[in-house]
Design an enzyme around this catalytic site. Structure first.
Site, PDB file in Angstrom:
ATOM      1  N   LYS A 123      34.547   3.946  54.438  1.00 24.15           N
ATOM      2  CA  LYS A 123      34.581   3.539  56.258  1.00 24.15           C
ATOM      3  C   LYS A 123      32.801   4.120  56.550  1.00 24.15           C
ATOM      4  O   LYS A 123      32.559   4.849  55.442  1.00 24.15           O
ATOM      5  CB  LYS A 123      35.282   4.811  56.778  1.00 24.15           C
ATOM      6  CG  LYS A 123      35.719   4.440  57.731  1.00 24.15           C
ATOM      7  CD  LYS A 123      36.086   3.214  58.301  1.00 24.15           C
ATOM      8  CE  LYS A 123      36.653   2.695  59.671  1.00 24.15           C
ATOM      9  NZ  LYS A 123      38.152   2.260  59.318  1.00 24.15           N
ATOM     10  N   SER A 147      41.966  -8.529  55.086  1.00 26.50           N
ATOM     11  CA  SER A 147      40.454  -8.427  53.973  1.00 26.50           C
ATOM     12  C   SER A 147      40.623  -8.785  52.376  1.00 26.50           C
ATOM     13  O   SER A 147      39.740  -9.349  52.162  1.00 26.50           O
ATOM     14  CB  SER A 147      39.813  -6.961  54.561  1.00 26.50           C
ATOM     15  OG  SER A 147      39.263  -6.734  55.436  1.00 26.50           O
TER      16      SER A 147
HETATM   17  N1  GLU Z   1      38.819  -1.818  60.131  1.00 29.35           N
HETATM   18  C1  GLU Z   1      39.666  -1.608  59.765  1.00 29.35           C
HETATM   19  C2  GLU Z   1      40.732  -0.688  59.638  1.00 29.35           C
HETATM   20  O1  GLU Z   1      40.308   0.316  60.217  1.00 29.35           O
HETATM   21  C3  GLU Z   1      39.494  -2.788  58.536  1.00 29.35           C
HETATM   22  C4  GLU Z   1      39.098  -2.537  56.961  1.00 29.35           C
HETATM   23  C5  GLU Z   1      39.203  -3.543  56.508  1.00 29.35           C
HETATM   24  O2  GLU Z   1      39.396  -4.795  56.894  1.00 29.35           O
HETATM   25  O3  GLU Z   1      38.481  -3.499  54.936  1.00 29.35           O
HETATM   26  O4  GLU Z   1      41.673  -0.875  58.871  1.00 29.35           O
END
Ligand code: GLU
Length: 428
Positions: free
Chosen positions: A118, A362
């Site tokens: 993250k 993703s």
């Molecule tokens: N920000 C999104 C989550 O918290 C997607 C993360 C991603 O697609 O890698 O799951």
């Protein structure tokens, strides 16, 4: 996005709302229940690697402003790390670390070959011009460049970041690498190798999980009611998809306020209105406005928190009247509130399952980038459906068999997998 609800009961002290401590605790408890070797929880207590960066950005008025940013990579047990980048004034290192740990659990629940990552940048993107935002996005990538890559750590969108920002970031990474590298980041515009269906994926996954859960508790979706807190990528599209299943969306809000209609809001009109005005506030199709607390405690079947952490607190949980709480946001329910909801037999569909559709597509985007062969939207949605339903079944089975809440069950499903990978690697 909604304004965080400030008041917490005396029982919930600020450290109990620290998402880093919350996730550490959950990992420990799930590992204990699974009787995993102590080393599993020990290793997973901290991210494997955290980078803190300072990003100087030339502002439109010619001055230089320094922005702080982070990237946390939790574990490489299952593969490269993966997870979004958040642009928000309240980003903290502990929050980013926690979010990367939730990503590990999320990827493990679905069965993706990733650990959690993250990123976050402390900024208010609403106050930046497009040029400033682009320079900040590129500066962030320059700063974290040595630690990311398609087989190391693959960022994506999160709160207040979007496909355009992903495009700048992918472009910056490719410039630095001296070749096009579409697989370094997901959530890109379609023309740059983004996946069809990615934009809707978080909300679609959440809707699938709600549908499955409704089936389990005998709730008929057609004619049921939902309230949605947050009207960004997850909340707005969840409203559209749920209303497509016949659910009446009786209330929604965003960071500026909320709207209510007992007969259900016209979601398509509301999405158009928000696009034009920047907020749902003042929507002419509503019967009245509604504040966050009232929305969370509304008499409805399904409550979807789709904004930020710590929204459903111990003071609100006793008043929640929904039968299902589906966490489209990450960490919207405090541990104290969670216990109250569980005791009150509210079925909480935890973030690590309910919003995993985003990272799932993703993953599909990354796979398409690596093979340079692109799927139809039907193909993407079919595979998403398959993985989400399978994950829901696994978690629900664990919930029933072990008599634990869905959140703990999801941690257990996921940790069993992460631990098996650690074991095979000889880490334990
Ligand atoms: N920000 C999104 C989550 O918290 C997607 C993360 C991603 O697609 O890698 O799951």
């Amino acid at each position: 996005m909604s304004v965080p609800v400030q008041q917490t009961s005396a029982a919930e002290r600020p450290e109990e709302l620290n998402p880093f401590l919350i996730v550490q605790n959950e990992i420990r408890k799930a590992a204990e229940l699974l009787q995993l070797p102590a080393a599993v929880a020990e290793i997973l207590q901290e991210p494997a690697r955290v980078l803190c960066v300072a990003i100087p950005v030339r502002m439109d008025d010619g001055t230089i402003r320094l922005f702080r940013g982070y990237r946390s990579q939790h574990t490489f047990a299952l593969g490269p790390t993966k997870g979004g980048i958040r642009f928000h004034p309240q980003v903290t290192l502990d929050e980013v670390k926690a979010l990367s740990m939730w990503m590990t659990i999320k990827c493990g629940v679905i069965g993706l070959p990733y650990g959690g990552g993250k990123g976050g940048v402390v900024c208010n993107p609403k106050e930046l011009s497009a040029g400033e935002l682009e320079r900040l996005s590129r500066g962030y990538i320059q700063a974290i460049y040595p630690l990311i890559g398609p087989d190391t750590d693959i960022p994506a969108p999160d709160v207040y970041t979007n496909p355009q920002i992903m495009a700048w970031m992918m472009d910056e990474y490719s410039r630095l690498a001296g070749r096009p590298v579409p697989g370094v980041i997901t959530g890109k515009p379609i023309v740059l190798g983004g996946s069809l269906g990615r934009n809707e994926a978080t909300a679609r996954g959440c809707t699938i999980v709600i549908r499955e859960a409704a089936g389990e508790i005998g709730l008929r979706l057609s004619g049921s009611t939902a309230a949605i807190q947050g009207f960004g990528n997850a909340g707005a599209i969840a409203a559209e998809l749920l209303s497509g299943l016949g659910v009446r969306i009786v209330a929604v809000n965003d960071s500026r306020g909320g709207v209510y209609h007992p007969q259900g809001l016209d979601v398509a009109a509301l999405v158009r209105y928000k696009k034009e005005t920047g907020s749902v506030v003042g929507f002419p199709g509503a019967s009245r406005s509604i504040d966050t607390e009232e929305l969370l405690a509304l008499d409805c079947d399904i409550l979807v928190p789709a904004a930020l952490e710590n929204q459903i607190t111990e003071s609100i949980a006793p008043r929640v009247r929904a039968r299902i709480v589906a966490e489209a946001a990450n960490g919207p329910t405090t541990p104290g509130a969670d216990a109250i909801l569980t005791a009150r037999k509210v079925l909480v569909l935890p973030d690590i399952l309910a919003n995993a559709g985003g990272v799932t597509v993703s993953y599909f985007e990354w796979v398409q980038n690596l093979q340079q062969y692109y799927w139809t939207e039907e193909e993407v949605n079919r595979r998403l459906e398959e993985l989400m339903v399978r994950a829901f079944r696994n978690v629900y089975r664990m919930h029933v068999e072990k008599g634990v809440p869905m959140r703990r069950a999801a941690y257990m499903v996921s940790l069993a997998r992460v631990a098996a990978a650690m074991q095979s690697r000889g880490w334990l």
